[in-house]
Structures are given as C-alpha cells and as structure tokens.
Design an enzyme around this catalytic site. Structure first.
Site, PDB file in Angstrom:
ATOM      1  N   CYS A  79       0.837  -1.205   0.000  1.00 42.63           N
ATOM      2  CA  CYS A  79       0.000   0.000   0.000  1.00 42.63           C
ATOM      3  C   CYS A  79       0.875   1.260   0.000  1.00 42.63           C
ATOM      4  O   CYS A  79       1.479   1.572  -1.013  1.00 42.63           O
ATOM      5  CB  CYS A  79      -1.007  -0.044   1.144  1.00 42.63           C
ATOM      6  SG  CYS A  79      -2.354   1.156   0.952  1.00 42.63           S
ATOM      7  N   HIS A 166      -3.600  -5.219   0.381  1.00 44.91           N
ATOM      8  CA  HIS A 166      -3.091  -5.683   1.675  1.00 44.91           C
ATOM      9  C   HIS A 166      -3.109  -7.210   1.753  1.00 44.91           C
ATOM     10  O   HIS A 166      -4.120  -7.802   2.141  1.00 44.91           O
ATOM     11  CB  HIS A 166      -3.927  -5.089   2.809  1.00 44.91           C
ATOM     12  CG  HIS A 166      -3.700  -3.636   2.991  1.00 44.91           C
ATOM     13  ND1 HIS A 166      -2.683  -3.142   3.780  1.00 44.91           N
ATOM     14  CD2 HIS A 166      -4.323  -2.558   2.466  1.00 44.91           C
ATOM     15  CE1 HIS A 166      -2.705  -1.822   3.749  1.00 44.91           C
ATOM     16  NE2 HIS A 166      -3.688  -1.441   2.944  1.00 44.91           N
ATOM     17  N   GLU A 168      -1.784  -9.002   3.926  1.00 45.68           N
ATOM     18  CA  GLU A 168      -1.816  -9.414   5.330  1.00 45.68           C
ATOM     19  C   GLU A 168      -3.228  -9.546   5.897  1.00 45.68           C
ATOM     20  O   GLU A 168      -3.436 -10.174   6.937  1.00 45.68           O
ATOM     21  CB  GLU A 168      -0.993  -8.435   6.187  1.00 45.68           C
ATOM     22  CG  GLU A 168      -1.592  -7.053   6.373  1.00 45.68           C
ATOM     23  CD  GLU A 168      -1.278  -6.042   5.282  1.00 45.68           C
ATOM     24  OE1 GLU A 168      -1.334  -4.838   5.574  1.00 45.68           O
ATOM     25  OE2 GLU A 168      -0.985  -6.440   4.133  1.00 45.68           O
TER      26      GLU A 168
END
EC number: 6.3.5.2
Length: 188
Positions: A79, A166, A168
């Site tokens: 990001c 993202h 994660e």
C-alpha cells in the site's frame, strides 16, 4: 532469516508481523527515522502501509528514501510502501481518481514471482486514496484492477516488489502465499 518491517502507523501492520512469523522468519519493527546502517542486518525489508501521501508527506517517512536507494536486499512495499518505492525510484504517484476500499478484484498478468501459482484473478483487500499510475523505469506491472493500473509491480531483477492491496488482511485470497513467495526471494 531476518526481516525488517518499516512501520508508518498502518492499521494492519500487526498482521504483517503475524504472517511473517507464521512462515518461520524473524521480523523486527523499524521506525523510519533509523539510520540506513541499522537496516543492513536484515535479509529483506518490508515497507508497511500507513496514513500518509508520499507526494505530499514524504518527510514523515524519515530515512525510507535512503533505505530504498541504498539497501541491496529484496524489498516488498505494501500500500503506502508500494507507493513509496515507486515514488522514490522515479514512478508517478497521485491521488486516486477512484480510491479503493474493501474487497476488490485484480487481474494478474505476470505471476512468476510474488504471485507465483496464482490464477488470473484474485480478490484482495484495498484501503488507499493514492495510487501508482506509472511504475519506475525498469519495473513491470504484475496486476491491475478496474480502478488502479498498478496493483502489483516488480523490478527487472525480481528483487523489489510493490502491491497496492493488503496481503496481510484475511479477506485477501491467498495473501499468506504472497509473503511466502517474497520470503522465497529473500532466501536466494
């Protein structure tokens, strides 16, 4: 293997730590004001997400431009980190015409490294106001979405990567595999 995570106050950073630790690597959080010499102990570096705009608030990212220019280890930008890598290396970053939040479908064009083994489309979690509109010279676009042309990029030596989304966050399909593939690059 030791991974450095440059921290900019992003809301998902604890999930990066969790994923990298789960995959068996040691990871240490680094504030961006540390001297570049202190990052030379890492086998690779991840630049996290955060609330800043690289084109307007680069000073809030401390020594990060030096890390990107001087470190000779694999790097992954997520990001804000993706935008930072592009900006520092000569790409174009601007306010997104259509900011993306929530689940977004991306189209994968090149899956030979961090997206290795992925199908042509993937649902990912987005949270950004800015975007990379032109990657740096020597980088190729790996994936795009309807609203952002550069969802993922890699340099020609497959050692510096950026993803706008993202990996994660649990809503990103196969996000853990992106970290696994990146750590594979770090181990080479």
């Amino acid at each position: 293997m030791k991974v450095g995570l440059v921290y900019y106050g992003g809301q998902y950073n604890h999930l990066i730590l969790k994923n990298v630790k789960y995959l068996g690597a040691d990871i240490e959080v680094i504030p961006p004001h540390k001297p570049v010499e202190e990052l030379k102990k890492f086998d690779c570096v991840i630049f996290s997400g955060g609330p800043y705009s690289v084109s307007e608030e680069i000073q809030k990212m401390g020594n990060s431009p030096l890390y990107i220019k001087e470190l000779k280890v694999p790097m992954l930008g997520i990001c804000l980190g993706h935008q930072l890598i592009a900006y520092v290396l000569g790409g174009v970053v601007r306010r997104a015409l259509n900011p993306e939040y929530g689940l977004t479908r991306i189209n994968i064009f090149d899956e030979d490294t961090i997206l290795k083994g992925f199908s042509q489309q993937l649902n990912v979690w987005e949270s950004h106001n800015d975007e990379v509109v032109e990657p740096p010279s020597g980088f190729r676009v790996l994936a795009s979405s309807a609203n952002a042309r550069v969802q993922a990029m890699a340099n020609s030596s497959n050692s510096i990567f950026g993803v706008q989304f993202h990996p994660e966050v649990k809503h990103t399909e196969r996000g853990i595999e992106i970290f696994k593939n990146f750590l594979g690059v770090c181990r080479k």
